[in-house]
Design an enzyme around this catalytic site. Structure first.
Site, short mmCIF file in Angstrom:
data_model
loop_
_atom_site.label_atom_id
_atom_site.label_comp_id
_atom_site.label_asym_id
_atom_site.label_seq_id
_atom_site.Cartn_x
_atom_site.Cartn_y
_atom_site.Cartn_z
CD GLU A 58 -6.96 -0.58 1.11
OE1 GLU A 58 -6.21 -1.51 1.43
OE2 GLU A 58 -6.98 0.52 1.70
NE ARG B 82 -8.32 7.19 4.14
CZ ARG B 82 -9.12 6.33 4.76
NH1 ARG B 82 -10.41 6.58 4.86
NH2 ARG B 82 -8.64 5.21 5.27
CG HIS C 108 -7.94 3.68 1.26
ND1 HIS C 108 -8.20 2.82 2.30
CD2 HIS C 108 -9.05 4.44 1.13
CE1 HIS C 108 -9.41 3.05 2.78
NE2 HIS C 108 -9.95 4.04 2.09
CG HIS D 218 -5.81 -1.60 9.37
ND1 HIS D 218 -5.22 -0.83 10.34
CD2 HIS D 218 -6.49 -0.75 8.57
CE1 HIS D 218 -5.54 0.44 10.13
NE2 HIS D 218 -6.30 0.52 9.07
CG ASP D 219 -2.65 -1.49 12.70
OD1 ASP D 219 -1.88 -0.53 12.78
OD2 ASP D 219 -3.89 -1.36 12.67
N GLY E 83 0.85 -1.23 4.44
CA GLY E 83 1.33 0.10 4.12
C GLY E 83 2.13 0.74 5.23
CG HIS E 84 1.50 3.14 9.48
ND1 HIS E 84 1.47 4.50 9.26
CD2 HIS E 84 2.03 2.98 10.71
CE1 HIS E 84 1.94 5.13 10.32
NE2 HIS E 84 2.28 4.22 11.22
CB THR F 210 -6.41 4.55 9.16
OG1 THR F 210 -6.12 3.35 8.42
CG2 THR F 210 -6.49 4.21 10.64
CG ASN G 283 -1.80 1.16 1.36
OD1 ASN G 283 -1.43 2.29 1.03
ND2 ASN G 283 -3.01 0.94 1.85
NE ARG H 57 8.87 21.18 2.53
CZ ARG H 57 10.18 21.42 2.53
NH1 ARG H 57 10.87 21.36 1.42
NH2 ARG H 57 10.79 21.69 3.64
N1 PXP Z 1 -6.60 -2.70 4.37
C1 PXP Z 1 -7.41 -1.62 4.41
C2 PXP Z 1 -8.84 -1.79 4.04
C3 PXP Z 1 -6.92 -0.36 4.79
O1 PXP Z 1 -7.73 0.69 4.82
C4 PXP Z 1 -5.55 -0.24 5.10
C5 PXP Z 1 -5.01 1.11 5.46
O2 PXP Z 1 -5.12 1.96 4.36
C6 PXP Z 1 -4.75 -1.38 5.04
C7 PXP Z 1 -5.30 -2.59 4.69
C8 PXP Z 1 -3.28 -1.33 5.35
O3 PXP Z 1 -3.09 -1.01 6.69
P1 PXP Z 1 -1.66 -0.58 7.21
O4 PXP Z 1 -1.36 0.75 6.57
O5 PXP Z 1 -1.81 -0.52 8.69
O6 PXP Z 1 -0.68 -1.64 6.75
#
Ligand code: PXP
Length: 237
Positions: A70, A45, A43, A190-191, A213-214, A100, A7, A18
């Site tokens: 997403e 938004r 993703h 996620h996480d 991603g994060h 998020t 991601n 910036r």
């Molecule tokens: N899946 C979905 C639906 C999300 O919204 C996100 C965050 O954008 C992720 C996965 C990835 O999560 P993370 O950035 O914590 O890895």
């Protein structure tokens, strides 16, 4: 084998801080693939605070792996998806101002809405996945929406992992079994990070894809982008 979709939203967040075009989001997509990623996730938004709609159009023709987009299926998002035709769309229920994604769909309450948008995407040849928590009734109802896959929302797993990984994984094992029984493909995200990814992947059967991603982009600051992607891939082997 579980595929790694990177991601790249955080790259866009940094760029937008910036103005200008550093770091370059298209380069990040190309390099993610060059370094081994098996998919790219974005993703967009509604406020375009990280990935912009134009980025989505620009990324589509340059990547050679799976493109996963997403978002909440608003009219604007739905039109974007129909135009861009990614390989997969992942539907999330979050309101426009959410920091998020922080919850999965209530597939029972939103059944009619989900059925409608899912059939629209599928009629364009786009695979659908819906973001969901581990409640087995909601997963069974997810199958009734017609979606191809569900994406398990892994934040609760990640939050509990360091205290008690057996307890943290248990509802996800059950959720994965339910998904399999009702014929749903399985993604997760996620996480997820370098600490908790391997255990998750080893314990969840039938996991097709994780999107990260994060943590991955944060690790890349210290470990380098190529090395980081390779490290995540090793956790999935
Ligand atoms: N899946 C979905 C639906 C999300 O919204 C996100 C965050 O954008 C992720 C996965 C990835 O999560 P993370 O950035 O914590 O890895």
């Amino acid at each position: 084998m579980t595929r790694l979709s990177v991601n790249i939203n955080k790259i866009a967040t940094l760029r937008n801080a910036r103005g200008g075009n550093i770091p370059n989001v298209l380069d990040a997509a190309i390099n993610s693939e060059r370094f081994g990623a098996e998919g790219i996730t974005v993703h967009p938004r509604p406020d375009e605070r990280h990935i912009r709609y134009q980025d989505v159009f620009d990324i589509r023709p340059i990547i050679t792996t799976e493109f996963n987009i997403e978002g909440y299926p608003s009219e604007e998002f739905t039109n974007l998806i129909i135009k861009v035709k990614p390989h997969q769309v992942t539907l999330v229920p979050d309101p426009p101002d959410a920091l998020t994604s922080n919850a999965g769909w209530d597939t029972i309450k939103n059944m009619d809405f989900l059925k409608k948008v899912i059939s629209k995407f599928q009629s364009e040849g786009i695979r659908t996945s819906i973001f969901i928590e581990t409640d087995t009734e909601l997963i069974k109802a997810a199958a009734d929406t017609g979606t191809n896959r569900v994406e398990l929302y892994t934040e609760p797993y990640a939050a509990q992992f360091l205290q008690n990984k057996e307890e943290a994984i248990a509802p996800f094992v059950k959720a994965a079994e339910t998904a399999k029984t009702v014929g749903l493909g399985l993604n997760a995200g996620h996480d997820l990070n370098l600490d908790n990814l391997k255990y998750f992947n080893q314990n969840i059967t039938g996991l097709s894809e994780v999107s990260i991603g994060h943590a991955l982009i944060s690790d890349a600051l210290y470990l380098g982008f190529e090395n980081t992607i390779q490290m995540y891939l090793r956790e999935l082997k």
